[in-house]
Design an enzyme around this catalytic site. Sequence first.
Site, PDB file in Angstrom:
ATOM      1  N   ASP A 115       1.182  -1.124  -0.010  1.00 30.34           N
ATOM      2  CA  ASP A 115       0.051  -0.135   0.009  1.00 30.34           C
ATOM      3  C   ASP A 115       0.974   1.344  -0.048  1.00 30.34           C
ATOM      4  O   ASP A 115       1.688   1.530   1.116  1.00 30.34           O
ATOM      5  CB  ASP A 115      -1.135   0.084   1.108  1.00 30.34           C
ATOM      6  CG  ASP A 115      -1.595   1.216   1.387  1.00 30.34           C
ATOM      7  OD1 ASP A 115      -1.516   2.172   0.357  1.00 30.34           O
ATOM      8  OD2 ASP A 115      -2.376   1.403   2.465  1.00 30.34           O
ATOM      9  N   ASP A 168     -13.142   5.515   2.082  1.00 26.56           N
ATOM     10  CA  ASP A 168     -11.507   5.541   2.500  1.00 26.56           C
ATOM     11  C   ASP A 168     -11.124   7.068   3.007  1.00 26.56           C
ATOM     12  O   ASP A 168     -11.017   7.742   2.140  1.00 26.56           O
ATOM     13  CB  ASP A 168     -10.661   4.964   1.414  1.00 26.56           C
ATOM     14  CG  ASP A 168      -9.130   5.031   1.756  1.00 26.56           C
ATOM     15  OD1 ASP A 168      -8.794   5.664   2.534  1.00 26.56           O
ATOM     16  OD2 ASP A 168      -8.321   4.805   0.853  1.00 26.56           O
ATOM     17  N   GLU A 210      -7.138   0.439  -4.861  1.00 31.42           N
ATOM     18  CA  GLU A 210      -7.208   0.332  -3.380  1.00 31.42           C
ATOM     19  C   GLU A 210      -8.483  -0.225  -3.003  1.00 31.42           C
ATOM     20  O   GLU A 210      -8.619  -1.156  -2.027  1.00 31.42           O
ATOM     21  CB  GLU A 210      -7.148   1.785  -2.808  1.00 31.42           C
ATOM     22  CG  GLU A 210      -5.377   2.234  -3.006  1.00 31.42           C
ATOM     23  CD  GLU A 210      -5.264   3.655  -2.646  1.00 31.42           C
ATOM     24  OE1 GLU A 210      -6.097   4.291  -2.134  1.00 31.42           O
ATOM     25  OE2 GLU A 210      -3.941   3.928  -2.975  1.00 31.42           O
ATOM     26  N   LYS A 260       2.875  11.229  -3.604  1.00 30.64           N
ATOM     27  CA  LYS A 260       1.775  10.604  -4.428  1.00 30.64           C
ATOM     28  C   LYS A 260       0.851  11.516  -5.097  1.00 30.64           C
ATOM     29  O   LYS A 260       0.244  11.121  -6.165  1.00 30.64           O
ATOM     30  CB  LYS A 260       1.043   9.340  -3.583  1.00 30.64           C
ATOM     31  CG  LYS A 260      -0.086   8.670  -3.941  1.00 30.64           C
ATOM     32  CD  LYS A 260      -0.680   7.924  -2.799  1.00 30.64           C
ATOM     33  CE  LYS A 260      -1.900   6.926  -3.493  1.00 30.64           C
ATOM     34  NZ  LYS A 260      -2.268   6.167  -2.513  1.00 30.64           N
TER      35      LYS A 260
HETATM   36  P1  ADP Z   1      -3.074   7.295   3.815  1.00 30.13           P
HETATM   37  O1  ADP Z   1      -3.890   6.484   3.223  1.00 30.13           O
HETATM   38  O2  ADP Z   1      -3.637   8.751   3.469  1.00 30.13           O
HETATM   39  O3  ADP Z   1      -1.878   7.017   3.595  1.00 30.13           O
HETATM   40  P2  ADP Z   1      -3.819   6.425   6.603  1.00 30.13           P
HETATM   41  O4  ADP Z   1      -4.784   5.469   6.157  1.00 30.13           O
HETATM   42  O5  ADP Z   1      -2.663   5.633   7.084  1.00 30.13           O
HETATM   43  O6  ADP Z   1      -3.311   7.371   5.499  1.00 30.13           O
HETATM   44  O7  ADP Z   1      -4.402   7.345   7.759  1.00 30.13           O
HETATM   45  C1  ADP Z   1      -3.579   8.334   8.368  1.00 30.13           C
HETATM   46  C2  ADP Z   1      -4.613   9.028   9.175  1.00 30.13           C
HETATM   47  O8  ADP Z   1      -5.161   8.223  10.096  1.00 30.13           O
HETATM   48  C3  ADP Z   1      -3.710  10.050   9.978  1.00 30.13           C
HETATM   49  O9  ADP Z   1      -4.396  11.610   9.698  1.00 30.13           O
HETATM   50  C4  ADP Z   1      -3.774   9.726  11.448  1.00 30.13           C
HETATM   51  O10 ADP Z   1      -3.828  10.927  12.152  1.00 30.13           O
HETATM   52  C5  ADP Z   1      -5.248   9.063  11.372  1.00 30.13           C
HETATM   53  N1  ADP Z   1      -5.443   7.989  12.442  1.00 30.13           N
HETATM   54  C6  ADP Z   1      -4.503   7.078  12.708  1.00 30.13           C
HETATM   55  N2  ADP Z   1      -4.956   6.454  13.806  1.00 30.13           N
HETATM   56  C7  ADP Z   1      -6.036   7.009  14.338  1.00 30.13           C
HETATM   57  C8  ADP Z   1      -7.100   7.019  15.249  1.00 30.13           C
HETATM   58  N3  ADP Z   1      -7.010   6.093  16.211  1.00 30.13           N
HETATM   59  N4  ADP Z   1      -8.204   7.754  15.378  1.00 30.13           N
HETATM   60  C9  ADP Z   1      -8.217   8.856  14.422  1.00 30.13           C
HETATM   61  N5  ADP Z   1      -7.273   8.996  13.489  1.00 30.13           N
HETATM   62  C10 ADP Z   1      -6.201   8.021  13.462  1.00 30.13           C
HETATM   63 MG    MG Z   2      -4.769   4.868   2.135  1.00 27.40          MG
END
Ligand code: ADP
Ligand code: MG
Length: 616
Positions: free
Chosen positions: A23, A211, A187, A87
């Site tokens: 991912d 998402d 995705e 990205k």
């Molecule tokens: P991306 O797909 O954009 O790379 P992610 O799916 O890893 O990102 O999501 C990252 C986001 O998720 C960040 O903004 C982070 O603060 C948020 N996040 C991670 N854990 C939690 C949680 N327990 N509660 C709320 N938000 C969260």
């Molecule tokens: Mg993602």
Amino acid sequence: MAKIGINIATGSLQQQEMIVGIDLGTTNSLVAIIHPESKKPVVLKEFDGNALVPSVIHFDDTGSVTVGDNAREFLITEPQNTIFSAKRLMGKSYNDVREHASYFTYKVIDDDKESLVKVQVGTKFYSPIELSSFILKELKSRAEHILKTQVVKAVITVPAYFNDAQRQATRDAGKLAGLDVLRIVNEPTAASLAYGLGLKKDDIKTVAVYDLGGGTFDISILRITNGIFEVLSTNGDTYLGGDDFDRAIVDYWMSQLELNKESVDKKTTQVFRLLAEEAKKQLSSADLFEGNAEGRPVSLSKKELEEVLIPFVERTIQCCKNAMSDAHLSINDIDEIVMVGGSTRVPLVKRSVASFFGKSVNDSLNPDEVVALGAAVQADILAGNNKDFLLLDITPLSLGIETMGGLMDVLIPRNSKIPSKAGRQYTTQRDGQSGMRISVFQGERDLVKDNRKLAEFNLTGIPAMPAGLAKVEISFLVNADGILVVKAKELRSGVEQSVEVKPQYGLTDEQVEKMLLDSITHAKDDMRTRALVESQTEAKILLDTTQQFLEKNTSFLSAEELAATQHAMNSLQNTIPAGNKDEIQTAIEKLNEISRPYAERLMDHAISTAMKGKKV
Ligand code: ADP
Ligand code: MG
């Protein structure tokens, strides 16, 4: 040289070889595999138990690269050397991102608004492909470290709305990182696979994949029929995510503390941001957060948080409505809802989505891992380990045409499902050019001379017009029998020409394997050559157009302007044969800086239109 697990004699994979699922996220990236014993997908974790690698790249003064948590530390202190959200730049021109220019705290080159973006760090220029390859390289070496084996084959995920160019850029980034990218997977498709949706034969399901990540929101509606995933609609907001939640919490605290956001220094802002993210995460399970920002006590209750977040969540629900209406579906048609992205851990988000669709959501897997897990499931299917799953016919090698400088431009990437079709527009190089030679190639290398020529034909009868004005659409169609039909059509005049070839004719499986193997061992050199040839081409075109511009407009320029331009042109000319991409780019920048003021003054569009469309 990398050792890879292909048996060249038989073309078969070596036993122990692992295909990983990746991912490659805007905020975080990670790798998953199918566990060899349990046969279940698992994410790869370092000793600290952390699977997520922040998609951040830091360059130090010597040009050495750090990726992940260590790079993240530099986001505030060295914004010009620290690249996040690469990205977002994949397959984009400056024109595509200019509306959000202020979002990027590093230097995105804006000279040539039509051509693909580059990022400048110090004296070096990086394409988004190179930037993403740094992240993939880090993921590859972590995976190898954890698995204690070489990792070469991978499935990489991309958003469902990624176009052909963005998908190709992702493939190229993988190749540059030393990965053999078997498949690019959407995705939402991967997330559905992680929940086992579409894995049963005769399964017909309509799935909504919600998402919400760090900086982007996507909603995709999928129809799964007998293992085939079709995207019915996508919607979303590419600038809405968990980062906005954090900023809104900071604003809330600052107004409570009667602090003026503009007058607070960078370091304090950073302290508040980190604390806000911590509060948000804790409140996904707790009811009250209490913390301290540089001596100032702050607190946030779950109720306060929800009030702060409601406007954002409502925006996502509006997107869901749009996606449903684009797919011509009503709420009752949705069989499953899949939650993806770290921000869906927020209970308010889950509640709102469940209530909009009138159904409970799939949230038993970690939402920030689910895409990688599904990529691993897809990898397992490709490895042929999942016997229930039907493998579709695919193109074993990429198909494309030759563009300026002898470069390969891929229209149908390898492993595309058959039948498959693709089209792209090209333009003429010279004024009054009446014909265009179309050379069709097959293979994975960046220069056509290293690939296999399938066919060549001329498109003639293009009416006389200035360079760059003709619009030649080249389309590729691989039909169900594996025959490739290439058609070229000049859209303004309607002249057209086509040819048919059988790409696999006379190619043995061993030769296909050898071609793949070569593309990986030469990936680095190939990309370097491609970048150089592209810079040289860009330089030559800029010199030509500047020359033409000068001839037409000499009388409107001052003697100083003429002399400075001539000097910059000479310097640029001298860098071309020397063969250093960064020197050429720097000289291009210089010439652009000198010509920009008078070009704008004269409102001449020659320079700005010169690079529209690629030239064959
Ligand atoms: P991306 O797909 O954009 O790379 P992610 O799916 O890893 O990102 O999501 C990252 C986001 O998720 C960040 O903004 C982070 O603060 C948020 N996040 C991670 N854990 C939690 C949680 N327990 N509660 C709320 N938000 C969260
Ligand atoms: Mg993602």
